[in-house]
Enzyme design. Structure first.
Site, PDB file in Angstrom:
ATOM      1  N   ASN A  29      -0.888   8.207   2.489  1.00  0.00           N
ATOM      2  CA  ASN A  29      -0.064   8.775   3.615  1.00  0.00           C
ATOM      3  C   ASN A  29       0.847   7.582   4.265  1.00  0.00           C
ATOM      4  O   ASN A  29       0.124   6.444   4.434  1.00  0.00           O
ATOM      5  CB  ASN A  29      -0.471   9.810   4.357  1.00  0.00           C
ATOM      6  CG  ASN A  29      -2.116   9.484   4.627  1.00  0.00           C
ATOM      7  OD1 ASN A  29      -2.395   8.589   5.438  1.00  0.00           O
ATOM      8  ND2 ASN A  29      -2.856  10.067   4.041  1.00  0.00           N
ATOM      9  N   GLY A  45      -0.532  16.612   0.936  1.00  0.00           N
ATOM     10  CA  GLY A  45      -0.103  17.064  -0.686  1.00  0.00           C
ATOM     11  C   GLY A  45       1.024  16.675  -0.858  1.00  0.00           C
ATOM     12  O   GLY A  45       1.362  16.980  -2.179  1.00  0.00           O
ATOM     13  N   THR A  74      -0.028  15.180   7.122  1.00  0.00           N
ATOM     14  CA  THR A  74      -1.282  14.918   6.208  1.00  0.00           C
ATOM     15  C   THR A  74      -2.366  14.907   7.034  1.00  0.00           C
ATOM     16  O   THR A  74      -2.541  14.902   8.319  1.00  0.00           O
ATOM     17  CB  THR A  74      -1.098  13.200   6.204  1.00  0.00           C
ATOM     18  OG1 THR A  74      -2.361  12.671   5.437  1.00  0.00           O
ATOM     19  CG2 THR A  74      -0.657  12.378   7.252  1.00  0.00           C
ATOM     20  N   SER A  75      -3.679  15.048   6.516  1.00  0.00           N
ATOM     21  CA  SER A  75      -4.925  15.406   6.920  1.00  0.00           C
ATOM     22  C   SER A  75      -5.483  14.268   7.754  1.00  0.00           C
ATOM     23  O   SER A  75      -6.274  14.411   8.676  1.00  0.00           O
ATOM     24  CB  SER A  75      -5.988  15.938   5.936  1.00  0.00           C
ATOM     25  OG  SER A  75      -6.007  14.981   5.137  1.00  0.00           O
ATOM     26  N   GLU A  76      -4.891  12.988   7.141  1.00  0.00           N
ATOM     27  CA  GLU A  76      -5.278  11.736   7.986  1.00  0.00           C
ATOM     28  C   GLU A  76      -4.323  11.444   9.168  1.00  0.00           C
ATOM     29  O   GLU A  76      -4.281  10.464   9.559  1.00  0.00           O
ATOM     30  CB  GLU A  76      -5.164  10.632   6.991  1.00  0.00           C
ATOM     31  CG  GLU A  76      -5.855  10.813   5.671  1.00  0.00           C
ATOM     32  CD  GLU A  76      -7.468  10.771   5.693  1.00  0.00           C
ATOM     33  OE1 GLU A  76      -7.889  10.845   7.130  1.00  0.00           O
ATOM     34  OE2 GLU A  76      -8.251  10.259   4.921  1.00  0.00           O
ATOM     35  N   HIS A  95      -1.186   3.947   4.536  1.00  0.00           N
ATOM     36  CA  HIS A  95      -2.492   4.358   3.924  1.00  0.00           C
ATOM     37  C   HIS A  95      -2.469   4.381   2.363  1.00  0.00           C
ATOM     38  O   HIS A  95      -1.986   5.576   2.102  1.00  0.00           O
ATOM     39  CB  HIS A  95      -3.272   5.407   4.610  1.00  0.00           C
ATOM     40  CG  HIS A  95      -4.589   6.057   4.028  1.00  0.00           C
ATOM     41  ND1 HIS A  95      -5.395   5.075   3.360  1.00  0.00           N
ATOM     42  CD2 HIS A  95      -4.885   7.073   3.682  1.00  0.00           C
ATOM     43  CE1 HIS A  95      -6.381   5.766   2.835  1.00  0.00           C
ATOM     44  NE2 HIS A  95      -6.180   6.960   2.821  1.00  0.00           N
ATOM     45  N   HIS A 159     -13.167   4.503  -0.265  1.00  0.00           N
ATOM     46  CA  HIS A 159     -11.743   5.342  -0.232  1.00  0.00           C
ATOM     47  C   HIS A 159     -10.390   4.711  -0.414  1.00  0.00           C
ATOM     48  O   HIS A 159      -9.701   4.750  -1.168  1.00  0.00           O
ATOM     49  CB  HIS A 159     -12.039   5.854   1.384  1.00  0.00           C
ATOM     50  CG  HIS A 159     -10.631   6.861   1.812  1.00  0.00           C
ATOM     51  ND1 HIS A 159     -10.890   7.422   2.992  1.00  0.00           N
ATOM     52  CD2 HIS A 159      -9.814   7.199   1.263  1.00  0.00           C
ATOM     53  CE1 HIS A 159     -10.057   8.487   2.803  1.00  0.00           C
ATOM     54  NE2 HIS A 159      -8.934   8.191   2.021  1.00  0.00           N
TER      55      HIS A 159
HETATM   56 ZN   LIG Z   1      -7.045   8.346   1.864  1.00  0.00          ZN
END
Ligand SMILES: [Zn+2]
Length: 207
Positions: A29, A45, A74-76, A95, A159
């Site tokens: 992201n 997504g 984004t979930s981040e 990221h 990650h």
């Molecule tokens: Zn990630």
């Protein structure tokens, strides 16, 4: 830069990152700080190959959506908001989930001192322990690394990689550079001979 131009630039950079395999599929992201206390960031997504303006979400610095949209950020998002809060000098964050940098994150290995660029840009790239992607713990521990003003990037163990810069073009160039350095180190290792700058110079003077 106006709102539309900022969105346009972000979309352009995300596509470039995708073409360079830094955001494979829907992974990773990207965000930019907009007008001091707002953030433009990729939605949950979204795919780097097919991203459009509709995939960019505008939030405040706390991560609250401030422009009506069907998309979720984004979930981040916590990684982005917490770093921006801690570092007024950072205006863009990438990221990435690229293959060479992620290999270092999986191997729990720091970039070695092999090229001048390492020393100039990536002298201090700390590790963030593994936490569930999208979790508050991951966001907090990532942002904590950036409390040190000398830190512009960190490895998220098992990650990926997070990098912050003063603008999105710098963030793009530095991420590409980091991936290239990581790939060169892997290639040299495969070739079977591996010399760091300290080995070459015999001391730290030239570094
Ligand atoms: Zn990630």
């Amino acid at each position: 830069m106006c709102y539309l131009e900022s969105k346009k630039e972000l979309v352009k950079i995300v596509k470039k990152l995708g073409k360079n395999k830094l955001l494979p599929g829907t992974s990773g992201n990207v965000s930019i700080r907009y007008n001091d206390n707002k953030i433009l960031l990729t939605s949950s997504g979204s795919s780097s190959a097919f991203i459009t303006y509709d995939d960019i979400v505008l939030t405040d610095i706390e991560g609250n959506i401030i422009e009506k949209t069907q998309k979720k950020p984004t979930s981040e998002i916590g990684i982005h908001t917490l770093i921006y809060k801690k570092r007024p000098d950072i205006n863009a964050i990438i990221h990435s989930h690229s293959s060479a940098l992620s290999a270092f994150a999986v191997a729990h290995k720091h970039l070695s001192c092999i090229l001048a660029e390492n020393i100039y840009y990536f002298k201090n790239v700390p590790f963030v322990p593994y936490f569930k992607p999208g979790s508050y713990e991951l966001a907090m521990n990532t942002a904590a690394c950036f409390e040190n003003k000398d830190v512009n990037a960190c490895f998220l163990l098992n990650h990926g990689f997070v990098l912050g810069a003063k603008n999105i073009k710098d963030a793009y160039n530095m991420t590409i550079m980091a991936e290239n350095i990581a790939q060169i180190e892997i290639n040299a290792y495969i070739l079977g001979k591996f010399e760091t700058l300290v080995c070459v110079n015999g001391n730290n003077d030239a570094i």
